[in-house]
Design a protein around this motif. Structure first.
Motif, PDB file in Angstrom:
ATOM      1  N   LEU A 235      28.332  28.503  56.509  1.00  0.00           N
ATOM      2  CA  LEU A 235      27.176  29.384  56.460  1.00  0.00           C
ATOM      3  C   LEU A 235      27.103  30.477  56.819  1.00  0.00           C
ATOM      4  O   LEU A 235      26.472  31.211  57.027  1.00  0.00           O
ATOM      5  N   CYS A 236      28.013  30.425  57.708  1.00  0.00           N
ATOM      6  CA  CYS A 236      27.856  32.128  58.758  1.00  0.00           C
ATOM      7  C   CYS A 236      28.590  33.473  57.636  1.00  0.00           C
ATOM      8  O   CYS A 236      27.998  34.138  58.151  1.00  0.00           O
ATOM      9  N   LYS A 237      29.734  32.910  57.512  1.00  0.00           N
ATOM     10  CA  LYS A 237      30.345  33.746  56.290  1.00  0.00           C
ATOM     11  C   LYS A 237      29.519  34.721  55.445  1.00  0.00           C
ATOM     12  O   LYS A 237      28.898  35.538  54.745  1.00  0.00           O
ATOM     13  N   LEU A 238      28.048  33.423  54.743  1.00  0.00           N
ATOM     14  CA  LEU A 238      27.839  34.311  53.484  1.00  0.00           C
ATOM     15  C   LEU A 238      26.142  34.432  54.284  1.00  0.00           C
ATOM     16  O   LEU A 238      25.843  35.545  54.237  1.00  0.00           O
ATOM     17  N   LEU A 239      26.129  34.156  55.685  1.00  0.00           N
ATOM     18  CA  LEU A 239      25.188  35.323  56.404  1.00  0.00           C
ATOM     19  C   LEU A 239      25.233  36.690  56.473  1.00  0.00           C
ATOM     20  O   LEU A 239      24.329  37.421  55.839  1.00  0.00           O
ATOM     21  N   GLU A 240      26.673  36.779  57.147  1.00  0.00           N
ATOM     22  CA  GLU A 240      27.250  38.409  57.086  1.00  0.00           C
ATOM     23  C   GLU A 240      27.015  38.409  56.150  1.00  0.00           C
ATOM     24  O   GLU A 240      25.673  40.156  56.069  1.00  0.00           O
ATOM     25  N   GLU A 241      27.336  38.144  55.045  1.00  0.00           N
ATOM     26  CA  GLU A 241      27.350  38.861  53.021  1.00  0.00           C
ATOM     27  C   GLU A 241      26.415  39.146  53.033  1.00  0.00           C
ATOM     28  O   GLU A 241      25.650  40.154  52.623  1.00  0.00           O
TER      29      GLU A 241
ATOM     30  N   TYR B 198      20.317  32.275  50.448  1.00  0.00           N
ATOM     31  CA  TYR B 198      21.728  32.358  50.728  1.00  0.00           C
ATOM     32  C   TYR B 198      21.905  30.485  51.393  1.00  0.00           C
ATOM     33  O   TYR B 198      23.126  30.030  50.998  1.00  0.00           O
ATOM     34  N   PHE B 199      20.789  30.364  51.338  1.00  0.00           N
ATOM     35  CA  PHE B 199      21.037  28.345  52.115  1.00  0.00           C
ATOM     36  C   PHE B 199      20.784  27.997  51.287  1.00  0.00           C
ATOM     37  O   PHE B 199      22.042  26.662  51.468  1.00  0.00           O
ATOM     38  N   ARG B 200      20.439  28.017  50.301  1.00  0.00           N
ATOM     39  CA  ARG B 200      21.033  26.985  48.981  1.00  0.00           C
ATOM     40  C   ARG B 200      22.030  27.750  48.303  1.00  0.00           C
ATOM     41  O   ARG B 200      23.444  26.290  47.880  1.00  0.00           O
ATOM     42  N   ASP B 201      22.962  28.377  48.373  1.00  0.00           N
ATOM     43  CA  ASP B 201      24.173  29.002  47.992  1.00  0.00           C
ATOM     44  C   ASP B 201      25.093  27.835  49.008  1.00  0.00           C
ATOM     45  O   ASP B 201      26.362  27.562  48.542  1.00  0.00           O
TER      46      ASP B 201
END
Length: 335
Positions: free
Chosen positions: A91-97, A184-187
């Motif tokens: 989740l953190c990785k997607l947040l940064e991306e 991003y959260f749904r991904d």
């Protein structure tokens, strides 16, 4: 509501563009009244949310790894703590991306409601609260805000594991935090929309209206049955449960408990046996009725402004799209 596992991690993300800092818990939270209260408050808020989506997992892949992580955990090949830590890292990785600045406390809660197992995943924020200590002094504290939820999903683990054809074992909040944040959260969950909740609800209400008309249900009885449908569906929504077509059918007509369900299946409306009711659509489904001097009028509230217009000053109704049966009778009378 027995809690099997609960754990909270934190993604500390500043709005200055600096990298997010992960704070990962080493162990699950012990059973406590605080855990039960948090989950209860969260569920009450989540169930009351309008505009939720319903769907299923994408096939497991590098882009959507959560379902694979979860399957490993449920099979006992990974602990709940390790699963939640790995998921939060993703989740953190997607947040940064996504270049977003929305961090928070990431809640993972696996619990049982009735005979059904659920997993809730949510990003909660902290809020400042004021209380009074034993010496009656005002003190300021920070607490998790379970009542204002914008990023959350709930997975029906029992249905996911037992019904391979289901397309509605995941529910999620749609778009309250903005399209980019929601995306991003749904991904992260790896969820694709499988059921159109508002569309299914509209079809259910259309089937009900057709049933009332086909059965020539008297006005007062039709009003009672309408309230039965709306009250039952609203109660299920409040519990976070879908509407059961068979259960609803039994409530609508106790003397013929399968009549409405048979009508739906025989007319092939394409409805599932369980329907995720949409609260907003339900609220629009009310009947206006009136009778005077041989005139009886009854219609659903959602038709007002579309097929039916009300002239308040003139005290008149304009109706478009008359039923064919009524049109034929009027033509015969005019001829």
């Amino acid at each position: 509501m027995p809690i099997r596992h609960m754990i909270i991690h934190q993604i500390d993300k500043k709005p200055d563009g600096s990298p997010a800092i992960l704070h990962l818990a080493d162990q699950a939270l012990p059973e406590s009244q605080a855990c039960e209260t948090l989950l209860q408050d969260f569920n009450n808020s989540y169930n009351a949310k309008q505009g939720k989506g319903w769907g299923l997992f994408h096939p497991e892949s590098g882009a959507y790894p959560l379902c694979g992580m979860l399957a490993q955990c449920l099979a006992g090949r990974q602990t709940f703590v390790d699963f939640s830590r790995e998921a939060t890292e993703h989740l953190c990785k997607l947040l940064e991306e996504s270049n977003l600045t929305t961090g928070g406390h990431v809640l993972f809660a696996q619990y049982q409601q009735g005979i059904t197992d659920y997993l809730t995943i949510a990003v909660l924020q902290q809020v400042e609260t004021v209380s009074v200590d034993d010496q009656l002094r005002m003190i300021s504290t920070r607490s998790l805000d379970a009542g204002t939820v914008t990023l959350a999903a709930r997975i029906n683990l029992s249905e996911w594991q037992s019904n391979a054809k289901s397309r509605q074992y995941i529910s999620f909040i749609k778009g309250n935090g903005g399209k980019k944040v929601f995306g991003y959260f749904r991904d992260f969950i790896g969820c694709q929309e499988g059921i159109d909740g508002p569309g299914e609800t509209r079809t259910l209400l259309k089937a009900f209206s057709d049933f009332i008309e086909a059965e020539e249900v008297p006005e007062e009885s039709a009003r009672e049955k309408t309230m039965t449908l709306v009250d039952y569906a609203a109660a299920q929504t409040k519990l976070g449960e879908p509407v059961s077509l068979d259960e609803l059918s039994g409530l609508i007509d106790e003397d013929r408990p399968t009549a409405f369900a048979d009508h739906v299946r025989n007319k092939d409306y394409g409805l599932s046996a369980e329907i995720p009711a949409d609260k907003r659509t339900l609220n629009q489904f009310r009947r206006f009725t009136g009778r005077a001097e041989g005139l009886s009028i009854s219609f659903e509230a959602h038709l007002l402004g579309s097929k039916i217009e009300f002239d308040q000053e003139g005290g008149s109704l304009t109706i478009r799209g008359l039923p064919t049966q009524l049109t034929d009778q009027l033509k015969r009378a005019a001829g």
